[in-house]
Design a protein around this motif. Structure first.
Motif, PDB file in Angstrom:
ATOM      1  N   ARG A  99      96.802  85.623  20.491  1.00 12.65           N
ATOM      2  CA  ARG A  99      95.648  85.970  21.492  1.00 12.65           C
ATOM      3  C   ARG A  99      95.575  87.293  22.129  1.00 12.65           C
ATOM      4  NH1 ARG A  99      95.485  80.109  24.383  1.00 12.65           N
ATOM      5  NH2 ARG A  99      94.837  78.834  22.512  1.00 12.65           N
ATOM      6  N   ASN A 154     100.434  76.957  30.255  1.00 14.84           N
ATOM      7  CA  ASN A 154      99.115  77.112  29.507  1.00 14.84           C
ATOM      8  C   ASN A 154      98.168  76.085  30.001  1.00 14.84           C
ATOM      9  OD1 ASN A 154     100.012  74.702  28.257  1.00 14.84           O
ATOM     10  ND2 ASN A 154     101.014  75.699  26.670  1.00 14.84           N
ATOM     11  N   CYS A 155      96.790  76.230  29.447  1.00 12.89           N
ATOM     12  CA  CYS A 155      95.877  75.359  29.825  1.00 12.89           C
ATOM     13  C   CYS A 155      95.984  74.126  29.667  1.00 12.89           C
ATOM     14  CB  CYS A 155      94.401  76.027  29.315  1.00 12.89           C
ATOM     15  SG  CYS A 155      92.994  75.065  30.326  1.00 12.89           S
ATOM     16  N   ALA A 156      96.876  73.698  28.575  1.00 17.85           N
ATOM     17  CA  ALA A 156      96.990  72.460  28.308  1.00 17.85           C
ATOM     18  C   ALA A 156      97.955  71.867  29.261  1.00 17.85           C
ATOM     19  CB  ALA A 156      97.594  72.389  26.696  1.00 17.85           C
ATOM     20  N   ILE A 182      91.132  70.944  20.853  1.00 10.45           N
ATOM     21  CA  ILE A 182      91.103  72.350  21.054  1.00 10.45           C
ATOM     22  C   ILE A 182      91.908  72.970  19.712  1.00 10.45           C
ATOM     23  CG2 ILE A 182      91.991  74.319  22.550  1.00 10.45           C
ATOM     24  CD1 ILE A 182      89.672  72.590  23.574  1.00 10.45           C
ATOM     25  N   PHE A 186      95.754  69.878  20.648  1.00  7.89           N
ATOM     26  CA  PHE A 186      95.296  69.266  21.916  1.00  7.89           C
ATOM     27  C   PHE A 186      94.145  68.566  21.781  1.00  7.89           C
ATOM     28  CE2 PHE A 186      92.890  70.367  25.858  1.00  7.89           C
ATOM     29  CZ  PHE A 186      93.690  69.914  26.809  1.00  7.89           C
ATOM     30  N   VAL A 227      84.882  69.013  30.605  1.00  4.21           N
ATOM     31  CA  VAL A 227      85.482  69.590  29.622  1.00  4.21           C
ATOM     32  C   VAL A 227      84.801  70.919  29.039  1.00  4.21           C
ATOM     33  CG1 VAL A 227      87.140  69.747  27.681  1.00  4.21           C
ATOM     34  CG2 VAL A 227      87.103  67.805  29.198  1.00  4.21           C
ATOM     35  N   HIS A 228      85.145  72.171  29.255  1.00  2.00           N
ATOM     36  CA  HIS A 228      84.357  72.958  27.947  1.00  2.00           C
ATOM     37  C   HIS A 228      84.373  72.794  26.819  1.00  2.00           C
ATOM     38  CE1 HIS A 228      83.074  77.060  26.809  1.00  2.00           C
ATOM     39  NE2 HIS A 228      82.845  77.358  27.894  1.00  2.00           N
ATOM     40  N   SER A 230      84.290  74.641  24.445  1.00  2.00           N
ATOM     41  CA  SER A 230      85.024  75.976  23.832  1.00  2.00           C
ATOM     42  C   SER A 230      84.887  76.390  22.242  1.00  2.00           C
ATOM     43  CB  SER A 230      86.535  75.487  23.948  1.00  2.00           C
ATOM     44  OG  SER A 230      86.961  75.333  25.373  1.00  2.00           O
ATOM     45  N   ASP A 260      88.068  71.375  33.047  1.00  2.13           N
ATOM     46  CA  ASP A 260      88.752  72.151  32.297  1.00  2.13           C
ATOM     47  C   ASP A 260      88.012  73.299  31.584  1.00  2.13           C
ATOM     48  OD1 ASP A 260      90.183  73.025  30.181  1.00  2.13           O
ATOM     49  OD2 ASP A 260      90.802  71.368  29.081  1.00  2.13           O
ATOM     50  N   GLY A 262      88.809  75.874  30.078  1.00  6.44           N
ATOM     51  CA  GLY A 262      89.155  76.359  28.790  1.00  6.44           C
ATOM     52  C   GLY A 262      89.365  78.027  28.912  1.00  6.44           C
ATOM     53  N   SER A 263      88.544  78.797  28.590  1.00  2.00           N
ATOM     54  CA  SER A 263      88.679  80.261  28.408  1.00  2.00           C
ATOM     55  C   SER A 263      88.682  80.986  29.958  1.00  2.00           C
ATOM     56  CB  SER A 263      87.357  80.831  27.462  1.00  2.00           C
ATOM     57  OG  SER A 263      87.938  81.859  26.780  1.00  2.00           O
ATOM     58  N   SER A 294      92.716  79.120  30.841  1.00  5.41           N
ATOM     59  CA  SER A 294      93.683  79.766  30.154  1.00  5.41           C
ATOM     60  C   SER A 294      93.772  81.478  30.547  1.00  5.41           C
ATOM     61  CB  SER A 294      93.597  79.951  28.671  1.00  5.41           C
ATOM     62  OG  SER A 294      93.720  78.698  28.197  1.00  5.41           O
ATOM     63  N   ASP A 296      95.339  83.903  28.741  1.00  7.46           N
ATOM     64  CA  ASP A 296      95.343  84.616  27.506  1.00  7.46           C
ATOM     65  C   ASP A 296      94.160  84.519  26.662  1.00  7.46           C
ATOM     66  OD1 ASP A 296      96.035  81.975  26.756  1.00  7.46           O
ATOM     67  OD2 ASP A 296      97.521  82.828  25.387  1.00  7.46           O
ATOM     68  N   LYS A 297      93.025  83.928  27.216  1.00  7.86           N
ATOM     69  CA  LYS A 297      91.815  83.921  26.482  1.00  7.86           C
ATOM     70  C   LYS A 297      91.265  85.119  27.013  1.00  7.86           C
ATOM     71  CE  LYS A 297      91.942  79.190  24.809  1.00  7.86           C
ATOM     72  NZ  LYS A 297      91.232  77.854  25.254  1.00  7.86           N
ATOM     73  N   GLY A 395      89.074  79.806  20.386  1.00  8.92           N
ATOM     74  CA  GLY A 395      88.596  78.770  20.998  1.00  8.92           C
ATOM     75  C   GLY A 395      87.398  78.945  22.128  1.00  8.92           C
TER      76      GLY A 395
HETATM   77  C1  LIG Z   1      91.947  76.497  24.850  1.00 12.68           C
HETATM   78  C2  LIG Z   1      91.732  75.287  25.655  1.00 12.68           C
HETATM   79  C3  LIG Z   1      92.855  74.520  26.198  1.00 12.68           C
HETATM   80  C4  LIG Z   1      94.180  74.831  26.022  1.00 12.68           C
HETATM   81  O1  LIG Z   1      94.466  76.297  26.638  1.00 12.68           O
HETATM   82  P1  LIG Z   1      95.909  76.873  26.138  1.00 12.68           P
HETATM   83  O2  LIG Z   1      96.046  77.858  27.161  1.00 12.68           O
HETATM   84  O3  LIG Z   1      95.911  77.241  24.995  1.00 12.68           O
HETATM   85  O4  LIG Z   1      96.908  75.458  26.495  1.00 12.68           O
HETATM   86  C5  LIG Z   1      92.335  73.632  26.898  1.00 12.68           C
HETATM   87  N1  LIG Z   1      91.235  72.874  27.289  1.00 12.68           N
HETATM   88  C6  LIG Z   1      89.921  73.921  26.938  1.00 12.68           C
HETATM   89  C7  LIG Z   1      88.547  73.434  27.097  1.00 12.68           C
HETATM   90  C8  LIG Z   1      90.363  75.038  25.981  1.00 12.68           C
HETATM   91  O5  LIG Z   1      89.313  75.868  25.430  1.00 12.68           O
END
Ligand SMILES: *Cc1c(COP(=O)(O)O)cnc(C)c1O
Length: 465
Positions: A99, A154-156, A182, A186, A227-228, A230, A260, A262-263, A294, A296-297, A395
């Motif tokens: 990433r 991480n976002c998870a 994802i 995930f 939830v996005h 993504s 959530d 995501g990015s 996250s 790192d996105k 993603g």
């Molecule tokens: C990428 C993503 C995640 C997971 O994020 P990580 O940082 O890779 O764990 C969770 N939810 C959404 C909506 C995402 O786009």
């Protein structure tokens, strides 16, 4: 003798001719190779080299031992397993390639903090115990408008913690259009189960209205989740509940709303091919109680998951036992603080490599491709400069098509050349496009382009690269 007997005896003779490790170690050429190499590594290289020949003999090859094999094994052992690669895929946030690359400021901070001790959990003012999050919370509050923040791996993890802390044993309402996977395992329904929440799906794949959420709310509802999407998009006959209406519903019913994201862009990204993406601040100011994203996105920092939101809600996350298990280490805190400083200083678009790559100007890309092309032309490597389409990746923004430039290598077998480039030092990872190998320049620096050119020239000539 039958032919299978002659075969067996030839094989036996080849096996018997293999040197013992002790013999090898006392051989002059091996001793020369071993200069400057630790004894255990030299022994392992000899063992691997002999084992490799033995395997080949047993599978029917007529091969003999050669000291060059020890040299190859030494080269292999001398290389770290995890190493830098050149990303010529055109995918900026490539999960398989780690990433977001870190900024110079983040790298400096990392090494400074990692070299010795640091005040990770110490208040230097009064010598009291502090919080490891304190180093980034003020910046995150300022950059997102939220009341508080917490950082996990991480976002998870952020999603798992939020669901577990706010809604374990309760129902979580989510649209059927947002039950995403994802990647890397995930999946929203699975995370929900692991965190002890009961998933309540509402709406349909393509259309969900706020009335669907209203109808699903019971005394057991613990959370409204958004939830996005993504990594995919809904187009055509679609509808989703506006964030503002979900927030109003949550307020009216006393149920927190969790998004959530995501990015998680901290600042808008304005560039060709980039659709509008809500920033974290947009989501917070819409009144969403908790937002996870996250680091790192699109944010362009180290791997981490950030949760921002209302103080009372974040307090519940901080007190949850999972928080301790999912917390980040000092290296992440150091790199994240330095990354966030770039946003504070207004230099994110130039300072953070991932943002700079997403926003790279067409002239800059053309100049980079021209430099790569000139180096290849000087070595008579057949190629042409082509227009290509790069992606954000990770993603994020699945529909974004970033116009980019690539060099297409002509008259060479793409898959074979790609394998040779991946085996190089540094490895070059590119893209196979219609039986041609394409090197997209979007994620290469100017220096990378020259290195990539050298690697391609060697690979095309069959020389070690
Ligand atoms: C990428 C993503 C995640 C997971 O994020 P990580 O940082 O890779 O764990 C969770 N939810 C959404 C909506 C995402 O786009």
């Amino acid at each position: 003798m039958t032919s299978s007997e002659t075969e067996a005896s030839r094989r036996r003779a080849l096996l018997e001719a293999l040197p013992s490790i002790d013999e090898l170690l006392s051989e002059e050429r091996v001793m020369a190779l071993g200069r400057g190499v630790s004894r255990p590594v030299l022994v392992e290289a000899c063992r691997s080299a002999v084992a490799e020949v033995r395997r080949q003999i047993l599978s029917g090859d007529e091969v003999r031992f050669d000291v060059e094999r020890v040299e190859r094994q030494l080269a292999r052992l001398g290389r770290p397993s995890l190493r830098r690669v050149l990303n010529a895929t055109g995918v900026v946030l490539h999960t398989n390639l780690g990433r977001a690359p870190l900024s110079a400021r983040a790298l400096e901070r990392l090494s400074e903090v990692a070299k010795g001790y640091c005040n990770l959990e110490l208040e230097l003012d009064d010598g009291e115990r502090g919080s490891r999050f304190a180093h980034v919370v003020e910046l995150l509050k300022r950059l997102t408008g939220a009341e508080d923040a917490i950082v996990v791996n991480n976002c998870a993890a952020a999603t798992l913690l939020t669901l577990g802390a706010l809604a374990a044993g309760r129902e979580v309402v989510v649209s059927r259009g947002e039950l995403v996977e994802i990647g890397g395992g995930f999946r929203v329904p699975d995370v929900m189960r692991e965190s002890g929440c009961a998933l309540v799906e509402v709406g349909t794949t393509n259309r969900t209205r706020v009335a669907d959420y209203v109808a699903a709310i019971t005394p057991a509802t613990g959370l409204l989740l958004k939830v996005h999407r993504s990594n995919f998009a809904l187009v055509g006959f679609t509808e989703e509940a506006p964030r503002s209406e979900l927030v109003a519903l949550g307020r009216a019913k006393g149920i927190p709303v969790f998004e959530d994201l995501g990015s998680g862009a901290l600042e808008p990204l304005h560039g060709e091919g980039l659709p509008a993406e809500p920033t974290v601040r947009d989501v917070v100011s819409a009144g969403v109680d908790v937002v996870a994203f996250s680091a790192d996105k699109l944010l362009g920092g180290p791997q981490a998951g950030i949760v921002v939101g209302r103080r009372e809600v974040l307090g519940r996350l901080a007190r949850h036992p999972l928080q301790r298990a999912l917390r980040v280490d000092k290296l992440t805190v150091a790199a994240l603080e330095a990354t966030l400083e770039a946003y504070r200083d207004g230099t994110a678009d130039v300072e953070l490599p991932a943002r700079a790559a997403v926003l790279a100007r067409p002239e800059a890309l053309r100049a980079r491709a021209a430099a790569l092309s000139a180096a290849l032309a000087a070595a008579q490597v057949a190629h042409r400069v082509v227009a290509s389409t790069a992606r954000v990746g990770g993603g994020a923004l699945p529909l974004a098509e970033l116009p980019s430039c690539a060099v297409a290598l002509e008259r060479v077998p793409a898959v074979e050349l790609h394998a040779r480039l991946r085996a190089g030092a540094p490895p070059v990872v590119a893209r196979v496009n219609d039986d041609e190998l394409w090197l997209d320049v979007r994620c290469l620096t100017d220096d990378d382009c020259l290195v990539a050119a050298r690697q391609v020239i060697n690979a095309v000539r069959g020389a070690p690269c």
